[in-house]
Design an enzyme around this catalytic site. Structure first.
Site, short mmCIF file in Angstrom:
data_model
loop_
_atom_site.label_atom_id
_atom_site.label_comp_id
_atom_site.label_asym_id
_atom_site.label_seq_id
_atom_site.Cartn_x
_atom_site.Cartn_y
_atom_site.Cartn_z
N LYS A 34 74.41 103.69 73.93
CA LYS A 34 75.81 103.75 73.49
C LYS A 34 76.31 102.37 73.05
CE LYS A 34 77.32 105.40 77.35
NZ LYS A 34 75.99 105.54 77.98
N THR A 35 76.08 101.39 73.91
CA THR A 35 76.56 100.05 73.59
C THR A 35 75.81 99.50 72.38
OG1 THR A 35 77.09 99.72 75.92
CG2 THR A 35 76.97 97.75 74.55
N ASP A 218 84.19 100.67 74.26
CA ASP A 218 83.01 100.97 75.08
C ASP A 218 83.49 101.44 76.46
OD1 ASP A 218 80.40 101.25 75.84
OD2 ASP A 218 79.86 99.13 75.74
N GLU A 219 82.65 102.18 77.17
CA GLU A 219 83.00 102.66 78.52
C GLU A 219 84.33 103.41 78.52
OE1 GLU A 219 80.88 102.14 80.99
OE2 GLU A 219 79.73 100.34 80.48
N GLN A 249 79.59 108.50 84.34
CA GLN A 249 79.74 107.13 84.84
C GLN A 249 81.20 106.74 85.03
OE1 GLN A 249 76.85 104.09 83.36
NE2 GLN A 249 76.38 105.65 81.84
N ARG A 592 70.68 101.48 86.53
CA ARG A 592 70.65 100.07 86.12
C ARG A 592 69.22 99.56 86.03
NH1 ARG A 592 74.12 100.39 83.28
NH2 ARG A 592 74.12 102.56 83.92
P1 ATP Z 1 75.10 102.47 79.85
O1 ATP Z 1 75.57 103.88 79.93
O2 ATP Z 1 74.40 102.06 81.09
O3 ATP Z 1 76.17 101.54 79.39
P2 ATP Z 1 74.13 102.52 77.14
O4 ATP Z 1 74.14 103.95 76.72
O5 ATP Z 1 75.23 101.69 76.68
O6 ATP Z 1 73.96 102.46 78.72
P3 ATP Z 1 72.43 100.52 76.01
O7 ATP Z 1 72.73 99.46 77.00
O8 ATP Z 1 73.05 100.43 74.67
O9 ATP Z 1 72.74 101.94 76.66
O10 ATP Z 1 70.88 100.70 75.82
C1 ATP Z 1 70.00 100.75 76.93
C2 ATP Z 1 68.71 100.02 76.61
O11 ATP Z 1 67.96 100.75 75.66
C3 ATP Z 1 68.94 98.66 75.99
O12 ATP Z 1 67.95 97.79 76.48
C4 ATP Z 1 68.79 98.93 74.52
O13 ATP Z 1 68.42 97.77 73.83
C5 ATP Z 1 67.68 99.96 74.51
N1 ATP Z 1 67.73 100.86 73.34
C6 ATP Z 1 68.74 101.62 72.95
N2 ATP Z 1 68.42 102.33 71.85
C7 ATP Z 1 67.15 102.01 71.54
C8 ATP Z 1 66.23 102.42 70.50
N3 ATP Z 1 66.56 103.30 69.57
N4 ATP Z 1 65.00 101.87 70.53
C9 ATP Z 1 64.64 100.98 71.46
N5 ATP Z 1 65.44 100.58 72.45
C10 ATP Z 1 66.70 101.08 72.50
MG MG Z 2 76.70 100.60 77.70
#
Ligand code: ATP
Ligand code: MG
Length: 708
Positions: A34-35, A218-219, A249, A592
């Site tokens: 997402k981020t 975000d969030e 979350q 995490r």
């Molecule tokens: P959270 O809900 O914990 O905030 P999130 O959905 O925001 O998580 P991110 O932090 O954006 O998730 O991504 C999680 C991990 O996966 C990061 O290390 C990110 O770089 C990696 N990632 C995300 N998308 C890809 C992709 N398409 N290919 C490879 N790595 C990825």
């Molecule tokens: Mg995130």
């Protein structure tokens, strides 16, 4: 054709990044990117010229997350971070209030009160109103005020149905008056005042609505009603709102977060693009499976399915210590091993449900010489000497700041006692002015001369400091105030002096866009809170509450205190909503970890000065057995309850460590076995010559029997 920026995204992510200028909601589980999508979209919007940096606003919750966001964007494209509206809700509101302080009815020099200053301010209010602190505990009053502010309710609008609430309302009213008089603004006020500014000023609202073509959040699941209302005021007919979040979350309901904002958003803006991301890129399979299993016990969910291409990876390690000390010892041993295995300390996190748990862990880490950093716990800026120095600086910036004045008028001591302060406060109240004005008017009774000297001192620092570079000003204040001298003569002042020097370093490294450096520096000090940054090149174990870990990821995660009463927290278990929030918190904690997850618990721990016996958390039972590896015991978690209560001392010592035997431990040195329980996979108590009695896991402790 897809843009090069989307090369490392899956099709759903790439789609989300390149959505047209319309409202969108990205609803997806932990670690699904997402981020990454949000930051890539920002870079994409800039890179394709769809929008200039000035026309975009992006917001998240913590300073750490905001910095991370900025770092991810600048890694994708060169960008001058100055002038970008990317930050936390509090940070952006603060910026808006600074820019329009007159319209907001605030003095140019307004100062932010942190939580402790606010508490002190509340205490003064209670005193002025002669409200008894026992019946009206200052913290409760503070909570009352903040809670109402977070719901957008001013003191005058509080619905007080009984006398007690009427008194609280009165305190809130008086607090508002006092803050206005002193030109200070608390955290909740930043948001409320910014909201009211936009709401009440049509021209300004129109300006920002036209300006911000893209607003990204975000969030989003953790926004409260006021934050959402603020966003709605900022978003004009031409703006696109892009929100990413995960209902699983949502962990700030206790602070007014409203996960319902996600549905409201879809309805209020007739959101056409709702995108779900289901592939998790963060964690190995076992970790993800455990998280999915735990969260599936919640009923109130929008429903998501997370999967990973990664292998199952390692099992989740469970360690049951006899005591909280044992748990801390286990942590440092294990972290030491991780370090030897080549894992960066900065990629190791120790998480706890409650802040108070950190003390022992910190202690153990210090003893073991492992560098660590506490996030969200106000380390550096919380230290007394830093607080004092900042109070002087605040007073130099704004003499009406009563909280600052009270903190240091007699520190270092200059013969101004409580009696004098009482007189000053009465004078100030009587004439409706600040304490500073009262001090200047000379109405301080017997200590008038001392107060006069204090006034001159601050005046002198202010004059000397004009036009001076920030670090020099800080240094000047440290000298002139007598703080340096004071700590130089203090027995254990060395460390404090080093901290004061570090404050000068902080000032030297501080870059602001504000004309008034000092204001900006002070605001930054309050806003940064406890998020103490690591020095470049320094790597340290990351300690934080589960709440503070949201959005972050680490190679290895230690989740401590996985016990009933602690996690889930005892205050939450009596009602289903509370328990579901705890479970979401557990889900956040588990997710995490990228590669390795430890769950630790202690059979007994000191809580509020008493030893408490605990049983394993129900959340441990919710993780499928086959995913777990018990490090020190061979039994299933369901029997923890029985274990904790059954007399466990009956077994013979199969490990050969008989009572009275001398042993050597690699860390604690030499001691004598004084008790044991649980056989070869059990524990022994050893009374160490230098460290006193300790319970240790036989399988773990590497005890070496010594010949008599
Ligand atoms: P959270 O809900 O914990 O905030 P999130 O959905 O925001 O998580 P991110 O932090 O954006 O998730 O991504 C999680 C991990 O996966 C990061 O290390 C990110 O770089 C990696 N990632 C995300 N998308 C890809 C992709 N398409 N290919 C490879 N790595 C990825
Ligand atoms: Mg995130």
């Amino acid at each position: 054709m897809s843009h090069p920026l989307t090369a490392y995204l899956n099709p759903q992510q790439a789609l989300a990044v390149q959505l047209p200028d319309e409202h969108a909601l990205i609803l997806a589980g932990a670690g699904s990117g997402k981020t990454r999508v949000l930051t890539t979209r920002i870079a994409w919007l800039f890179a394709t010229g769809r929008v200039g940096p000035a026309a975009l606003l992006a917001v998240t919750f913590t300073n750490k997350a905001a910095k991370e966001m900025l770092a991810r964007i600048t890694a994708m494209m060169p960008l001058n971070p100055r002038g970008l509206w990317i930050g936390t809700f509090h940070g952006l509101c603060h910026r808006m209030l600074r820019l329009h302080h007159r319209d907001a009815g605030l003095p140019a020099t307004f100062v932010i009160l942190d939580s402790q200053d606010q508490l002190a301010a509340v205490k003064r209010v209670l005193k002025a109103l002669t409200l008894n602190e026992e019946r009206y505990p200052p913290r409760a009053v503070q909570h009352f005020i903040n809670g109402h502010k977070e719901n957008g309710v001013r003191a005058a609008q509080v619905q007080a149905r009984d006398e007690y609430t009427r008194h609280l309302q009165q305190a809130y009213l008086e607090y508002e008056v006092q803050c206005r008089r002193e030109g200070v603004v608390d955290f909740a006020e930043l948001l409320l005042a910014s909201y009211e500014l936009l709401q009440g000023n049509e021209a300004l609202r129109a300006h920002y609505q036209q300006r911000f073509k893209h607003i990204l959040v975000d969030e989003f699941q953790d926004t409260n009603r006021l934050q959402y209302a603020w966003l709605k005021l900022l978003a004009g007919p031409q703006s696109s709102l892009f929100a990413v979040g995960d209902d699983d979350q949502s962990i700030y309901a206790f602070r007014g977060a409203n996960v319902g904002n996600m549905q409201d958003f879809q309805r209020d803006y007739a959101v056409r693009h709702v995108i779900r991301l289901e592939q998790n890129y963060r964690s190995h399979g076992n970790i993800l499976e455990a998280a999915n299993a735990v969260i599936s016990h919640n009923r109130e969910r929008l429903g998501k399915n997370l999967w990973t291409e990664e292998s199952a990876g390692e099992p989740i390690r469970v360690f049951e210590a006899l005591s909280d000390h044992g748990e801390a010892d286990f942590l440092v041993d294990e972290i030491g091993q991780l370090r030897r295995d080549g894992i960066e300390l900065g990629d190791v996190a120790v998480l706890y449900r409650s802040n108070a748990q950190s003390r022992l862990i910190e202690h153990a880490l210090v003893q073991a010489g492992l560098p660590y950093r506490v996030y969200g716990g106000l380390r550096f800026y919380e230290r007394q000497e830093i607080k004092h120095a900042l109070a002087y600086l605040r007073l130099v910036a704004n003499q009406e700041d009563d909280s600052a004045l009270l903190r240091i008028i007699n520190f270092p001591t200059r013969g101004i006692g409580n009696r004098t302060l009482d007189i000053l406060q009465e004078t100030a109240r009587g004439t409706g002015t600040s304490l500073w004005q009262a001090a200047c008017s000379g109405g301080a009774g017997r200590s008038a001369a001392a107060v006069g000297r204090f006034v001159q001192l601050v005046e002198r620092m202010r004059q000397l400091g004009q036009g001076m570079p920030l670090p020099e000003l800080v240094s000047l204040v440290l000298d002139q105030s007598g703080l340096r001298e004071h700590y130089r003569s203090e027995k254990e002042g060395e460390e404090r002096l080093a901290n004061l020097d570090e404050l000068i370093n902080a000032a030297a490294g501080f870059v602001s866009e504000d004309e008034n450096d000092l204001q900006a520096f002070l605001a930054n000090a309050s806003l940064e809170g406890g998020e103490h940054e690591a020095r470049p090149g320094e790597t340290a174990v990351q300690l934080m509450t589960v709440h503070a870990a949201k959005g972050l990821e680490f190679h290895s995660v230690f989740l401590t205190g996985v016990e009933e009463g602690l996690f889930p927290h005892e205050n939450s278990v009596s009602e289903p909503k509370g328990l579901e929030e705890e479970r979401r918190l557990m889900y956040v904690a588990i997710t995490r970890a990228r590669r390795r997850l430890y769950l630790s618990l202690a059979q007994s721990r000191m809580l509020h000065g008493q030893t408490r016996y605990s049983i394993a958390s129900r959340f441990l039972d919710e993780i499928p057995q086959q995913l777990l590896k018990f490090l020190n015991r061979g039994y299933a978690p369901q029997t923890f309850a029985a274990q904790a209560t059954a007399p466990a001392r009956a077994q013979a010592p199969a490990h050969g460590l008989a009572l009275g035997m001398s042993v050597r431990h690699p860390k604690f040195g030499i001691g004598v076995v004084t008790d044991h329980e649980g056989g070869a996979t059990g524990n022994v108590q050893v009374n160490f010559r230098e460290h006193g009695p300790k319970w240790l896991a036989v399988a773990y402790a590497k005890l070496e029997p010594l010949p008599d």
